[in-house]
Write an enzyme that holds these catalytic residues in place. Structure first.
Site, mmCIF file in Angstrom:
data_model
loop_
_atom_site.group_PDB
_atom_site.id
_atom_site.type_symbol
_atom_site.label_atom_id
_atom_site.label_comp_id
_atom_site.label_asym_id
_atom_site.label_seq_id
_atom_site.Cartn_x
_atom_site.Cartn_y
_atom_site.Cartn_z
ATOM 1 N N ASP A 80 -2.455 -4.713 0.671
ATOM 2 C CA ASP A 80 -2.213 -6.221 1.451
ATOM 3 C C ASP A 80 -2.605 -6.552 2.323
ATOM 4 O OD1 ASP A 80 -1.276 -4.291 2.446
ATOM 5 O OD2 ASP A 80 1.207 -5.124 2.204
ATOM 6 N N MET A 100 0.561 -1.071 0.077
ATOM 7 C CA MET A 100 -0.006 0.043 0.113
ATOM 8 C C MET A 100 0.745 1.043 0.056
ATOM 9 S SD MET A 100 -2.694 -0.999 2.817
ATOM 10 C CE MET A 100 -3.599 -0.074 2.133
ATOM 11 N N HIS A 101 0.038 2.341 -0.661
ATOM 12 C CA HIS A 101 1.031 3.728 -0.329
ATOM 13 C C HIS A 101 1.448 4.183 -0.846
ATOM 14 C CE1 HIS A 101 -1.384 3.290 3.694
ATOM 15 N NE2 HIS A 101 -0.238 2.597 3.920
#
Length: 476
Positions: free
Chosen positions: A222, A63-64
């Site tokens: 995830d 992520m991110h």
């Protein structure tokens, strides 16, 4: 990973990619094209090993990360990934511009260096020529999807980790975009996780050995996909996963908020549901650090962690007063303090190595319980906890967690991780199952339930002592 219509894993494949580059201390970047290369190689291997036709595809990933593309879909610069720490100034700027209460109200989260928005602001400030070229912003798995389908798309669960989403309304936040001068046109279309958002392009299908036009389901980051893979989909269900870091994750039927921003509140991968999660930075890392410090190597093909936990089991619950604070990498939940440091307290001449090893395992469980304590403050119900990661493979650590959490914990028949959750979403999104709930009920089985034992009272008292460590040591 390929699963059949009964949820059984029929084959899988993995390909390494470059971990990350760190041009300066605290920086972490990856080349999105390397993800795509590795993904294609793994997909090709798995598809070749599958006994039948692939009928749906779904993606999950870290992520991110900020992937910035130009008008032609070319990568503008290497992606700043989740662990990049260069954006402290931008995090403070966001908090200053909005006020902490307001940014939490708008996005359900406080600004942190991990979030995508802070990375975009850094590039705009420090690399204006690159920023002028940016026409599309994606996250890592969504870049892979773009290369597979040609579509600019993102699921709301993944978008929750950008700090650009109105998490409560499951749409881009007009207030955040306007105040920070981010053009909504650079953001992709949003979808719920188990929804088809594209099809496999014929040009890439032939390279992968797949049929053109296979539907691609939106997927999830995830953590949310991993939760689906463990069946953490309904309110009351939670997971405690000990890997290098530790994550406590709970499903909710509302966007539950912590006013202090100690937890992340995201959209879940199930439409109409949300999730809350807390993170311990150095969970399994604590035991690995002690393993390396003590130079414990495997002997006669025995896993060194098995040696460590067998020795730790020789010490009594509570370790005769030793406490471990696992702040080797600073701490996120509940302290949000990158300067926090680890501490081993209460040592006496009578203690042996077994006491210290067990104290490390207990300290990690205490740290994870901090998140459960905040869940209680937020009225997030937890009636069932499922264990994952390395902390689920050790019988001692399983029992310690049951005693520390003060409730039964469950071990799954098989824990396959986020890729399995993505495969479930692929099936739910294409009619194999009518919903994610139905899919999880059908394919996820509990192998064992561990009840809190006689040491529970000792562990509860130990947790109360543990909570005094951080405030007592903060100033030193």
């Amino acid at each position: 990973m390929v699963i059949d219509h009964g949820g059984a894993v029929v084959c899988s494949a993995s390909i390494e990619h470059v971990v990350f580059a760190s041009p300066q201390i605290g920086w972490a970047e990856q080349d999105p094209d390397d993800w795509f290369r590795a993904a294609c190689a793994a997909i090709t291997q798995a598809a070749a090993a599958a006994p039948g036709k692939i009928t749906a595809i779904c993606l999950t990933g870290q992520m991110h990360g900020a992937v910035m593309l130009d008008a032609a879909g070319n990568v503008v610069r290497p992606a700043l990934i989740w662990c990049d720490q260069r954006t402290g100034e931008q995090s403070r700027e966001i908090e200053s511009r909005f006020g902490l209460d307001e940014i939490i109200r708008l996005t359900c989260n406080r600004p942190l260096t991990n979030f995508t928005l802070t990375k975009l602001l850094w590039v705009r400030q420090h690399e204006p020529e690159n920023w002028k070229r940016v026409r599309h912003i994606l996250l890592p798995k969504d870049y892979v999807r773009f290369r597979l389908s040609g579509d600019y798309a993102m699921d709301v669960a993944e978008a929750s980790g950008t700090l650009l989403l109105d998490v409560a309304r499951r749409q881009w936040s007009a207030d955040v975009l306007e105040k920070l001068g981010i053009d909504k046109m650079v953001l992709p279309a949003l979808f719920e996780s188990p929804v088809v958002c594209g099809k496999l392009r014929s040009s890439i299908a032939s390279e992968l050995g797949l049929d053109a036009g296979i539907p691609i389901v939106a997927g999830a980051g995830d953590q949310m996909a991993g939760a689906v893979g463990m069946g953490i989909v309904r309110p009351g269900m939670a997971s405690a996963t000990i890997g290098t870091s530790g994550v406590v994750f709970a499903a909710t039927d509302r966007p539950a908020l912590d006013a202090q921003g100690r937890l992340h509140t995201f959209c879940h991968a199930i439409p109409g549901r949300w999730c809350v999660m807390g993170v311990t930075q150095a969970a399994g890392l604590s035991l690995r650090w002690f393993r390396d410090l003590l130079q414990i190597d495997s002997a006669k093909n025995v896993d060194p962690y098995d040696l460590l936990t067998a020795e730790a089991a020789m010490a009594p619950a509570g370790c005769d007063g030793i406490l471990w604070a696992p702040y080797l990498m600073g701490e996120r939940t509940p302290h949000l303090d990158p300067g926090a440091r680890g501490a081993l307290l209460g040592l006496a001449a009578s203690h042996r190595r077994a006491h210290v090893l067990r104290a490390v395992m207990e300290g990690v469980a205490f740290s994870l319980k901090d998140t459960l304590t905040i869940f209680g403050e937020m009225n997030v119900p937890v009636t069932k906890i499922r264990l994952g990661g390395g902390g689920a493979r050790s019988a001692l650590w399983r029992q310690i967690q049951a005693d520390v959490y003060g409730m039964p914990v469950e071990i799954l028949q098989a824990e396959e991780g986020a890729a399995y959750g993505a495969a479930i979403l692929a099936g739910a999104g294409t009619g194999v199952w009518n919903s994610v709930d139905e899919a999880c009920d059908a394919v996820i089985a509990v192998r064992e339930t561990i009840e809190p034992g006689p040491a529970t009272a000792v562990m509860q008292a130990g947790y109360q002592r543990y909570r005094n460590i951080y405030p007592a040591l903060k100033n030193i």
